[in-house]
Design a protein around this motif. Structure first.
Motif, mmCIF file in Angstrom:
data_model
loop_
_atom_site.group_PDB
_atom_site.id
_atom_site.type_symbol
_atom_site.label_atom_id
_atom_site.label_comp_id
_atom_site.label_asym_id
_atom_site.label_seq_id
_atom_site.Cartn_x
_atom_site.Cartn_y
_atom_site.Cartn_z
ATOM 1 N N LYS A 171 0.845 -1.187 0.000
ATOM 2 C CA LYS A 171 0.000 0.000 0.000
ATOM 3 C C LYS A 171 0.880 1.235 0.000
ATOM 4 O O LYS A 171 1.921 1.270 0.667
ATOM 5 C CB LYS A 171 -0.913 -0.003 1.221
ATOM 6 C CG LYS A 171 -1.948 1.111 1.202
ATOM 7 C CD LYS A 171 -2.927 0.970 2.348
ATOM 8 C CE LYS A 171 -3.990 2.053 2.283
ATOM 9 N NZ LYS A 171 -4.985 1.919 3.375
ATOM 10 N N ALA A 172 0.480 2.251 -0.763
ATOM 11 C CA ALA A 172 1.273 3.474 -0.885
ATOM 12 C C ALA A 172 1.569 4.058 0.488
ATOM 13 O O ALA A 172 0.674 4.257 1.306
ATOM 14 C CB ALA A 172 0.525 4.494 -1.743
ATOM 15 N N GLY A 173 2.865 4.299 0.740
ATOM 16 C CA GLY A 173 3.295 4.852 2.013
ATOM 17 C C GLY A 173 3.813 3.824 3.000
ATOM 18 O O GLY A 173 4.534 4.169 3.937
ATOM 19 N N ASP A 174 3.466 2.529 2.801
ATOM 20 C CA ASP A 174 3.952 1.476 3.687
ATOM 21 C C ASP A 174 5.333 1.003 3.235
ATOM 22 O O ASP A 174 5.628 0.979 2.038
ATOM 23 C CB ASP A 174 2.992 0.290 3.690
ATOM 24 C CG ASP A 174 1.692 0.599 4.404
ATOM 25 O OD1 ASP A 174 1.628 1.670 5.042
ATOM 26 O OD2 ASP A 174 0.757 -0.212 4.319
ATOM 27 N N GLY B 256 11.465 2.506 2.299
ATOM 28 C CA GLY B 256 10.316 3.295 2.726
ATOM 29 C C GLY B 256 9.806 4.311 1.731
ATOM 30 O O GLY B 256 8.748 4.907 1.949
ATOM 31 N N GLU B 257 10.512 4.520 0.619
ATOM 32 C CA GLU B 257 10.084 5.541 -0.350
ATOM 33 C C GLU B 257 9.047 4.949 -1.310
ATOM 34 O O GLU B 257 9.314 4.756 -2.489
ATOM 35 C CB GLU B 257 11.288 6.085 -1.113
ATOM 36 C CG GLU B 257 12.288 6.826 -0.242
ATOM 37 C CD GLU B 257 13.447 7.385 -1.043
ATOM 38 O OE1 GLU B 257 13.234 7.741 -2.217
ATOM 39 O OE2 GLU B 257 14.570 7.441 -0.509
ATOM 40 N N THR B 258 7.878 4.652 -0.785
ATOM 41 C CA THR B 258 6.828 4.014 -1.587
ATOM 42 C C THR B 258 5.612 4.928 -1.729
ATOM 43 O O THR B 258 4.476 4.462 -1.737
ATOM 44 C CB THR B 258 6.406 2.687 -0.945
ATOM 45 O OG1 THR B 258 5.952 2.950 0.408
ATOM 46 C CG2 THR B 258 7.554 1.707 -0.906
ATOM 47 N N GLN B 259 5.857 6.234 -1.832
ATOM 48 C CA GLN B 259 4.730 7.164 -1.964
ATOM 49 C C GLN B 259 4.146 7.168 -3.372
ATOM 50 O O GLN B 259 2.972 7.488 -3.560
ATOM 51 C CB GLN B 259 5.158 8.592 -1.590
ATOM 52 C CG GLN B 259 5.455 8.799 -0.113
ATOM 53 C CD GLN B 259 6.825 8.285 0.289
ATOM 54 O OE1 GLN B 259 7.679 8.054 -0.575
ATOM 55 N NE2 GLN B 259 7.051 8.110 1.566
ATOM 56 N N LYS B 260 4.948 6.814 -4.381
ATOM 57 C CA LYS B 260 4.485 6.854 -5.767
ATOM 58 C C LYS B 260 3.897 5.512 -6.159
ATOM 59 O O LYS B 260 4.494 4.463 -5.943
ATOM 60 C CB LYS B 260 5.646 7.212 -6.708
ATOM 61 C CG LYS B 260 6.179 8.626 -6.525
ATOM 62 C CD LYS B 260 7.275 8.930 -7.520
ATOM 63 C CE LYS B 260 7.787 10.356 -7.357
ATOM 64 N NZ LYS B 260 8.862 10.667 -8.324
ATOM 65 N N GLN B 261 2.718 5.562 -6.766
ATOM 66 C CA GLN B 261 2.073 4.343 -7.227
ATOM 67 C C GLN B 261 2.753 3.835 -8.490
ATOM 68 O O GLN B 261 3.142 4.605 -9.355
ATOM 69 C CB GLN B 261 0.598 4.637 -7.501
ATOM 70 C CG GLN B 261 -0.200 3.417 -7.942
ATOM 71 C CD GLN B 261 -1.652 3.773 -8.189
ATOM 72 O OE1 GLN B 261 -2.053 4.901 -7.959
ATOM 73 N NE2 GLN B 261 -2.428 2.809 -8.661
ATOM 74 N N VAL C 270 3.227 -0.929 -5.925
ATOM 75 C CA VAL C 270 2.657 -0.038 -4.918
ATOM 76 C C VAL C 270 1.332 0.485 -5.462
ATOM 77 O O VAL C 270 1.289 1.050 -6.554
ATOM 78 C CB VAL C 270 3.606 1.126 -4.601
ATOM 79 C CG1 VAL C 270 2.921 2.157 -3.712
ATOM 80 C CG2 VAL C 270 4.879 0.616 -3.934
#
Length: 290
Positions: free
Chosen positions: A169-172, A209-214, A230
């Motif tokens: 999931k985005a942000g995880d 941790g840089e998983t903000q981008k889908q 993501v």
């Protein structure tokens, strides 16, 4: 691993993906199995697969424990996958182990003095811990018991676990165990740029941790190459179309009676009016000076 529990056996046999083998004691690590259920039996050798542990404890799980008589259930976390469609109304427990919630686990079912159900991961092993003997409670007589067992089997299934690891999931954070000694890992993010992260030689685990981008991410760590995605993991989060009805629970729903446009943007009309006034002033000024 049980001395006898018909309720638990029937709940496990009812799951289509389960092939059940029952023994009275466990003397090896059970490496040929995907999941081990320890039902009120302390094994001679601790199993390596994921575990459901019922009314047993280990010293590396808890610093200490004691007996608690008649703990009452006051709260449970319905948002966790283990408690999907599960409630503990009218469930009584005769006796349980009293512990403090450890750092590796999340308390899912609580009493005033001790957690009754814990779930977490320790040393790359997923664990579901139930603090009481289910046969010394009214839980097996409730429909929530076989539902919980099915949820637990799905959550502890290694195939489901790996699938959940590769869909983030985005942000995880993304976590990946590296079996070989690798100092660094290279991650390619969806926009094509790369990131380099060091891998702890003791834990042998990559945490990114840089998983903000889908989008699609690619990981290269030595000879290991992994692709993970993501996304939002919930279609309802991106569905903004108007609905004809809204479902509440299994039976209740609300149906729309009228359709009305809301949140009208009126600033465009004010801007157009101001623009027309400016044009008139510009025309009138040049007409006078011409």
């Amino acid at each position: 691993v049980t001395s006898g529990n018909r309720f638990l056996e029937k709940a496990l046999k009812a799951i289509p993906t389960v092939e059940l083998a029952k023994v009275a004691q466990l003397s090896d690590a059970a490496e040929g199995f995907d999941l081990v259920v320890l039902d009120n039996v302390a094994p001679l050798a601790w199993p390596k697969p994921n575990v459901i542990a019922i009314n047993i404890a280990r010293t590396n799980w808890f610093t200490a424990w004691k007996k608690v008589e008649g703990p009452s259930i006051v709260d449970w976390k319905t948002g966790h996958p283990l408690l999907r469609f599960v409630n503990f109304d009218n469930v009584q427990v005769a006796e349980s182990l009293g512990v403090q919630t450890p750092s590796w686990a999340l308390s899912l079912v609580d009493s005033p003095s001790t957690p009754l159900v814990l779930a977490g991961e320790l040393n790359r092993q997923r664990i579901v811990w139930i603090s009481f003997d289910t046969l010394q409670s009214t839980w097996p007589l409730r429909i929530s018991f076989p539902i919980f067992v099915a949820n637990a089997v799905d959550w502890l299934n290694p195939a489901s676990e790996r699938a959940s690891i590769l869909s983030v999931k985005a942000g995880d954070p993304f976590r990946f165990s590296v079996p070989e000694n690798v100092a660094n890992a290279e991650i390619t993010v969806p926009d094509g740029s790369t990131r380099t992260r060091a891998i702890d030689s003791n834990r042998k685990e990559l945490v990114f941790g840089e998983t903000q981008k889908q989008g699609v991410y690619k990981v290269k760590a030595g000879t290991n190459q992994v692709t993970f995605c993501v996304n939002l993991l919930d279609a309802l989060e991106t569905d903004t179309t108007p609905r004809q009805e809204i479902q509440f629970g299994a039976y209740a729903k609300v149906t729309s009676t009228t359709t009305r446009q809301a949140n009208l943007e009126v600033w465009r009309w004010f801007a157009l009016t101001a623009f027309l006034i400016l044009l008139f002033e510009w025309w009138y000024y040049h007409r006078r000076t011409a």
